[in-house]
Design a protein around this motif. Structure first.
Motif, PDB file in Angstrom:
ATOM      1  N   HIS A 124       0.836  -1.210   0.000  1.00  0.00           N
ATOM      2  CA  HIS A 124       0.000   0.000   0.000  1.00  0.00           C
ATOM      3  C   HIS A 124       0.865   1.251   0.000  1.00  0.00           C
ATOM      4  O   HIS A 124       0.580   2.226  -0.709  1.00  0.00           O
ATOM      5  CB  HIS A 124      -0.924   0.000   1.220  1.00  0.00           C
ATOM      6  CG  HIS A 124      -1.911   1.128   1.222  1.00  0.00           C
ATOM      7  ND1 HIS A 124      -2.584   1.529   2.348  1.00  0.00           N
ATOM      8  CD2 HIS A 124      -2.328   1.954   0.220  1.00  0.00           C
ATOM      9  CE1 HIS A 124      -3.363   2.551   2.045  1.00  0.00           C
ATOM     10  NE2 HIS A 124      -3.228   2.822   0.766  1.00  0.00           N
ATOM     11  N   ALA A 125       1.958   1.226   0.778  1.00  0.00           N
ATOM     12  CA  ALA A 125       2.861   2.373   0.814  1.00  0.00           C
ATOM     13  C   ALA A 125       3.452   2.646  -0.567  1.00  0.00           C
ATOM     14  O   ALA A 125       3.547   3.800  -1.007  1.00  0.00           O
ATOM     15  CB  ALA A 125       3.971   2.125   1.831  1.00  0.00           C
ATOM     16  N   VAL A 126       3.840   1.595  -1.257  1.00  0.00           N
ATOM     17  CA  VAL A 126       4.408   1.759  -2.597  1.00  0.00           C
ATOM     18  C   VAL A 126       3.380   2.356  -3.545  1.00  0.00           C
ATOM     19  O   VAL A 126       3.697   3.226  -4.368  1.00  0.00           O
ATOM     20  CB  VAL A 126       4.931   0.407  -3.128  1.00  0.00           C
ATOM     21  CG1 VAL A 126       5.326   0.515  -4.602  1.00  0.00           C
ATOM     22  CG2 VAL A 126       6.123  -0.072  -2.298  1.00  0.00           C
ATOM     23  N   GLU A 127       2.129   1.930  -3.435  1.00  0.00           N
ATOM     24  CA  GLU A 127       1.071   2.482  -4.289  1.00  0.00           C
ATOM     25  C   GLU A 127       0.890   3.982  -4.027  1.00  0.00           C
ATOM     26  O   GLU A 127       0.732   4.782  -4.963  1.00  0.00           O
ATOM     27  CB  GLU A 127      -0.239   1.741  -4.027  1.00  0.00           C
ATOM     28  CG  GLU A 127      -0.244   0.292  -4.506  1.00  0.00           C
ATOM     29  CD  GLU A 127      -1.499  -0.441  -4.087  1.00  0.00           C
ATOM     30  OE1 GLU A 127      -2.426   0.223  -3.557  1.00  0.00           O
ATOM     31  OE2 GLU A 127      -1.566  -1.673  -4.272  1.00  0.00           O
ATOM     32  N   VAL A 128       0.907   4.361  -2.753  1.00  0.00           N
ATOM     33  CA  VAL A 128       0.754   5.777  -2.394  1.00  0.00           C
ATOM     34  C   VAL A 128       1.909   6.590  -2.968  1.00  0.00           C
ATOM     35  O   VAL A 128       1.707   7.658  -3.571  1.00  0.00           O
ATOM     36  CB  VAL A 128       0.690   5.931  -0.860  1.00  0.00           C
ATOM     37  CG1 VAL A 128       0.782   7.405  -0.461  1.00  0.00           C
ATOM     38  CG2 VAL A 128      -0.596   5.322  -0.313  1.00  0.00           C
ATOM     39  N   ILE A 129       3.119   6.100  -2.802  1.00  0.00           N
ATOM     40  CA  ILE A 129       4.294   6.819  -3.285  1.00  0.00           C
ATOM     41  C   ILE A 129       4.315   6.872  -4.811  1.00  0.00           C
ATOM     42  O   ILE A 129       4.725   7.885  -5.410  1.00  0.00           O
ATOM     43  CB  ILE A 129       5.576   6.164  -2.743  1.00  0.00           C
ATOM     44  CG1 ILE A 129       5.604   6.255  -1.215  1.00  0.00           C
ATOM     45  CG2 ILE A 129       6.809   6.822  -3.345  1.00  0.00           C
ATOM     46  CD1 ILE A 129       5.472   7.660  -0.671  1.00  0.00           C
ATOM     47  N   ARG A 130       3.847   5.826  -5.468  1.00  0.00           N
ATOM     48  CA  ARG A 130       3.812   5.837  -6.932  1.00  0.00           C
ATOM     49  C   ARG A 130       2.893   6.947  -7.445  1.00  0.00           C
ATOM     50  O   ARG A 130       3.212   7.624  -8.432  1.00  0.00           O
ATOM     51  CB  ARG A 130       3.370   4.471  -7.460  1.00  0.00           C
ATOM     52  CG  ARG A 130       3.359   4.402  -8.984  1.00  0.00           C
ATOM     53  CD  ARG A 130       3.171   2.992  -9.492  1.00  0.00           C
ATOM     54  NE  ARG A 130       4.386   2.190  -9.292  1.00  0.00           N
ATOM     55  CZ  ARG A 130       4.477   1.137  -8.488  1.00  0.00           C
ATOM     56  NH1 ARG A 130       3.410   0.737  -7.793  1.00  0.00           N
ATOM     57  NH2 ARG A 130       5.614   0.483  -8.358  1.00  0.00           N
TER      58      ARG A 130
END
Length: 367
Positions: free
Chosen positions: A300-306
């Motif tokens: 989820h963190a990676v999706e937010v940062i993307r």
């Protein structure tokens, strides 16, 4: 003889102290407590006196910071009967919950900090905002409390940064003429407010970066330590992100430091806009940022940062008539209690991922 405006009523109690202050306001409250004295007695005394003068069910005084878009101070006077009625209806009265409620009501009602009398339909609508549009719960609490009106009276006019407002609850329909009585307390109140504003300024200077208005390096690490302590109790996920602007030195060298400041200011605004209120954002140093995402797993963190990376990549800067695009690299690490014993170890893990992103071509996320 004691001034009636600062005389405390024995049956009126302040907000209960919260065992865990909001992550971004803990130091501010500690600083206030260090200089606790006549000024704080004066504010509480004014609130007590307003309750008696208005024959009110309770009064709340709050201060809102326009620059940081947050309520940072709140004090109340609630007769014992009102306190028991609220707690009996499962309304939490600790300081954190009160500030969170003020945020929600302010966001949902344009008149919340203006001169206004909320009654009848508008009173139910305000309660519905608190209960996340649950009309039945809103009607139940208004009826159970026998609340007839809430009077909003701003008392700090024309200040460039702060808004200060009384909210007075009554079991009758209030009249607009009653608002004028608040002016009787202005001199006494202004003296106390100046002390709060001074402490607020000291707090901001000690904990925030002056350019981006984000938390500074030291405060970012302090808040991450608190999040790790919480996660060790709750076992909820936690991610740290290290972000770095690509080729930032070239921006400064080619267009000047004002262009670099423009990029950093944009980055701070972008993070603040796209991340949640509970997320913690700090300028870690130079063009590096530390992002702390509580209750967030790695994917989820990676999706937010993307999503943030994509917005930045599409944005065009104008430096002295020249358009220029900026990218950033990110390293994401999830807290692992078996590996990360200290906050610096988690930051170091995210920083190593950031280094990989730089090594692998920049404008990418490594995790």
């Amino acid at each position: 003889m004691t001034d009636p405006a600062i005389q405390k009523s024995k049956n009126i109690l302040p907000f209960q102290d919260s065992s865990s202050m909001g992550a971004d306001l803990g130091l501010f409250n500690q600083l206030l407590q260090m200089i606790d004295g006549d000024w704080s007695d004066s504010i509480r005394g004014i609130c007590d006196h307003i309750v008696e003068r208005f024959d009110a069910m309770g009064v709340v005084l709050s201060i809102f910071d326009r620059q940081f878009n947050e309520f940072f101070y709140i004090v109340d006077s609630l007769p014992r009967s009102s306190r028991e009625a609220l707690t009996g209806n499962n309304i939490p009265l600790d300081n954190d919950s009160a500030i969170e409620a003020m945020k929600r009501l302010y966001k949902g009602n344009d008149n919340f900090l203006n001169h206004y009398i909320f009654c009848d339909k508008e009173l139910y609508e305000m309660a519905a905002i608190y209960f996340d549009s649950d009309i039945n719960s809103a009607q139940a609490i208004i009826d159970n409390l026998n609340l007839k009106s809430i009077v909003a009276i701003p008392v700090l006019k024309g200040h460039h940064q702060y808004e200060c407002c009384f909210h007075i609850g009554t079991d009758r329909t209030a009249k607009s003429v009653e608002m004028e009585h608040i002016g009787d307390y202005s001199t006494q109140l202004n003296i106390a407010l100046e002390i709060i504003f001074l402490v607020r300024e000291l707090y901001i200077k000690a904990t925030h970066d002056s350019l981006t208005h984000l938390f500074n390096h030291k405060q970012g690490e302090i808040l991450l330590r608190k999040e790790i302590d919480r996660v060790e109790r709750t076992r909820q996920p936690l991610c740290a992100v290290m972000a770095d602007v690509d080729h930032f030195k070239k921006v400064n060298d080619s267009f000047g430091h004002q262009a670099g400041d423009q990029v950093l200011g944009f980055m701070g605004g972008l993070f603040s806009e796209k991340l949640r209120k509970c997320d913690i954002i700090s300028r870690y140093g130079g063009e590096e940022f530390l992002l702390i995402l509580p209750d967030t797993g790695l994917q989820h963190a990676v999706e937010v940062i993307r999503r943030i990376k994509d917005v930045l990549e599409r944005h065009t800067f104008n430096f002295s008539g020249t358009t220029h695009s900026i990218t950033a690299s990110f390293g994401v690490a999830q807290f692992d209690i078996s590996i990360h014993r200290e906050e610096k170890e988690l930051i170091g893990d995210a920083d190593r991922k950031l280094y990989l992103a730089k090594q692998n071509g920049r404008n990418r996320i490594e995790f």
